[in-house]
Scaffold this motif. Structure first.
Motif, PDB file in Angstrom:
ATOM      1  N   UNK A   1       0.836  -1.206   0.000  1.00 26.30           N
ATOM      2  CA  UNK A   1       0.000   0.000   0.000  1.00 26.30           C
ATOM      3  C   UNK A   1       0.868   1.252   0.000  1.00 26.30           C
ATOM      4  N   UNK A   2       1.965   1.241   0.740  1.00 23.43           N
ATOM      5  CA  UNK A   2       2.872   2.391   0.760  1.00 23.43           C
ATOM      6  C   UNK A   2       3.545   2.553  -0.595  1.00 23.43           C
ATOM      7  N   UNK A   3       3.956   1.443  -1.197  1.00 21.59           N
ATOM      8  CA  UNK A   3       4.572   1.502  -2.526  1.00 21.59           C
ATOM      9  C   UNK A   3       3.607   2.136  -3.521  1.00 21.59           C
ATOM     10  N   UNK A   4       2.351   1.732  -3.497  1.00 21.35           N
ATOM     11  CA  UNK A   4       1.349   2.311  -4.398  1.00 21.35           C
ATOM     12  C   UNK A   4       1.173   3.804  -4.128  1.00 21.35           C
ATOM     13  N   UNK A   5       1.158   4.187  -2.863  1.00 20.95           N
ATOM     14  CA  UNK A   5       0.986   5.600  -2.514  1.00 20.95           C
ATOM     15  C   UNK A   5       2.165   6.427  -3.022  1.00 20.95           C
ATOM     16  N   UNK A   6       3.370   5.912  -2.879  1.00 23.79           N
ATOM     17  CA  UNK A   6       4.552   6.630  -3.359  1.00 23.79           C
ATOM     18  C   UNK A   6       4.541   6.692  -4.883  1.00 23.79           C
ATOM     19  N   UNK A   7       4.137   5.604  -5.535  1.00 27.08           N
ATOM     20  CA  UNK A   7       4.033   5.613  -6.997  1.00 27.08           C
ATOM     21  C   UNK A   7       3.039   6.673  -7.467  1.00 27.08           C
ATOM     22  N   UNK A   8       1.908   6.786  -6.785  1.00 29.05           N
ATOM     23  CA  UNK A   8       0.914   7.798  -7.163  1.00 29.05           C
ATOM     24  C   UNK A   8       1.458   9.205  -6.959  1.00 29.05           C
ATOM     25  N   UNK A   9       2.221   9.405  -5.904  1.00 29.57           N
ATOM     26  CA  UNK A   9       2.844  10.717  -5.683  1.00 29.57           C
ATOM     27  C   UNK A   9       3.838  11.019  -6.798  1.00 29.57           C
ATOM     28  N   UNK A  10       4.574  10.002  -7.228  1.00 25.99           N
ATOM     29  CA  UNK A  10       5.546  10.180  -8.310  1.00 25.99           C
ATOM     30  C   UNK A  10       4.833  10.561  -9.603  1.00 25.99           C
ATOM     31  N   UNK A  11       3.761   9.885  -9.921  1.00 25.42           N
ATOM     32  CA  UNK A  11       3.002  10.199 -11.131  1.00 25.42           C
ATOM     33  C   UNK A  11       2.457  11.628 -11.055  1.00 25.42           C
ATOM     34  N   UNK A  12       1.910  11.991  -9.902  1.00 25.39           N
ATOM     35  CA  UNK A  12       1.385  13.351  -9.740  1.00 25.39           C
ATOM     36  C   UNK A  12       2.489  14.385  -9.930  1.00 25.39           C
ATOM     37  N   UNK A  13       3.667  14.111  -9.414  1.00 24.40           N
ATOM     38  CA  UNK A  13       4.800  15.017  -9.560  1.00 24.40           C
ATOM     39  C   UNK A  13       5.187  15.173 -11.027  1.00 24.40           C
ATOM     40  N   UNK A  14       5.298  14.062 -11.749  1.00 25.44           N
ATOM     41  CA  UNK A  14       5.693  14.108 -13.161  1.00 25.44           C
ATOM     42  C   UNK A  14       4.638  14.832 -13.988  1.00 25.44           C
ATOM     43  N   UNK A  15       3.370  14.534 -13.762  1.00 25.29           N
ATOM     44  CA  UNK A  15       2.305  15.187 -14.521  1.00 25.29           C
ATOM     45  C   UNK A  15       2.260  16.685 -14.230  1.00 25.29           C
ATOM     46  N   UNK A  16       2.442  17.056 -12.986  1.00 23.43           N
ATOM     47  CA  UNK A  16       2.475  18.474 -12.642  1.00 23.43           C
ATOM     48  C   UNK A  16       3.650  19.152 -13.339  1.00 23.43           C
ATOM     49  N   UNK A  17       4.777  18.477 -13.363  1.00 19.92           N
ATOM     50  CA  UNK A  17       5.969  19.013 -14.025  1.00 19.92           C
ATOM     51  C   UNK A  17       5.698  19.250 -15.517  1.00 19.92           C
ATOM     52  N   UNK A  18       5.106  18.277 -16.171  1.00 21.27           N
ATOM     53  CA  UNK A  18       4.803  18.399 -17.601  1.00 21.27           C
ATOM     54  C   UNK A  18       3.864  19.579 -17.844  1.00 21.27           C
ATOM     55  N   UNK A  19       2.776  19.633 -17.086  1.00 15.49           N
ATOM     56  CA  UNK A  19       1.801  20.714 -17.282  1.00 15.49           C
ATOM     57  C   UNK A  19       2.436  22.081 -17.011  1.00 15.49           C
ATOM     58  N   UNK A  20       3.205  22.168 -15.954  1.00 16.82           N
ATOM     59  CA  UNK A  20       3.845  23.437 -15.594  1.00 16.82           C
ATOM     60  C   UNK A  20       4.762  23.932 -16.716  1.00 16.82           C
ATOM     61  N   UNK A  21       5.579  23.036 -17.252  1.00 26.89           N
ATOM     62  CA  UNK A  21       6.525  23.470 -18.270  1.00 26.89           C
ATOM     63  C   UNK A  21       5.864  23.675 -19.634  1.00 26.89           C
ATOM     64  N   UNK A  22       4.766  22.993 -19.886  1.00 22.07           N
ATOM     65  CA  UNK A  22       4.006  23.294 -21.097  1.00 22.07           C
ATOM     66  C   UNK A  22       3.462  24.716 -21.028  1.00 22.07           C
ATOM     67  N   UNK A  23       2.893  25.063 -19.891  1.00 20.56           N
ATOM     68  CA  UNK A  23       2.368  26.423 -19.728  1.00 20.56           C
ATOM     69  C   UNK A  23       3.485  27.458 -19.775  1.00 20.56           C
ATOM     70  N   UNK A  24       4.601  27.109 -19.201  1.00 24.85           N
ATOM     71  CA  UNK A  24       5.740  28.027 -19.209  1.00 24.85           C
ATOM     72  C   UNK A  24       6.213  28.278 -20.644  1.00 24.85           C
TER      73      UNK A  24
END
Length: 88
Positions: A42-65
């Motif tokens: 369950x912790x591994x899944x939670x960390x994986x979801x945080x990683x995905x959220x981080x990467x997606x936020x990064x992509x969206x942020x730099x696209x807007x930039x």
């Protein structure tokens, strides 16, 4: 605000951290391996979801930039991309 301090990512990581602390306690108490393994997964899944959220936020942020504010259609496409990442 940096990617790592967005509230969603920070909340996910803090929940995983708390959950992990409970697992350490379970190990110290000598709980059974199956229960501990399930909780670790369950912790591994939670960390994986945080990683995905981080990467997606990064992509969206730099696209807007790079392009300026994203139109709703582009945001919808990004949401579709985010949805499919759960199958990785």
């Amino acid at each position: 605000m940096t990617h790592a301090t967005t509230p969603d990512i920070l909340n996910r990581l803090k929940r995983a951290q708390g959950h992990f602390a409970k697992i350490v306690q379970m190990v110290e108490e000598g709980r059974d391996a199956l229960t501990i393994a399930q909780q670790l997964q369950a912790v591994v899944r939670a960390v994986d979801k945080a990683k995905v959220a981080l990467v997606l936020h990064h992509i969206e942020h730099h696209l807007e930039e790079a392009t300026g504010p994203l139109p709703d259609e582009t945001r919808a496409r990004l949401a579709e991309m985010a949805e499919i990442t759960k199958y990785l």
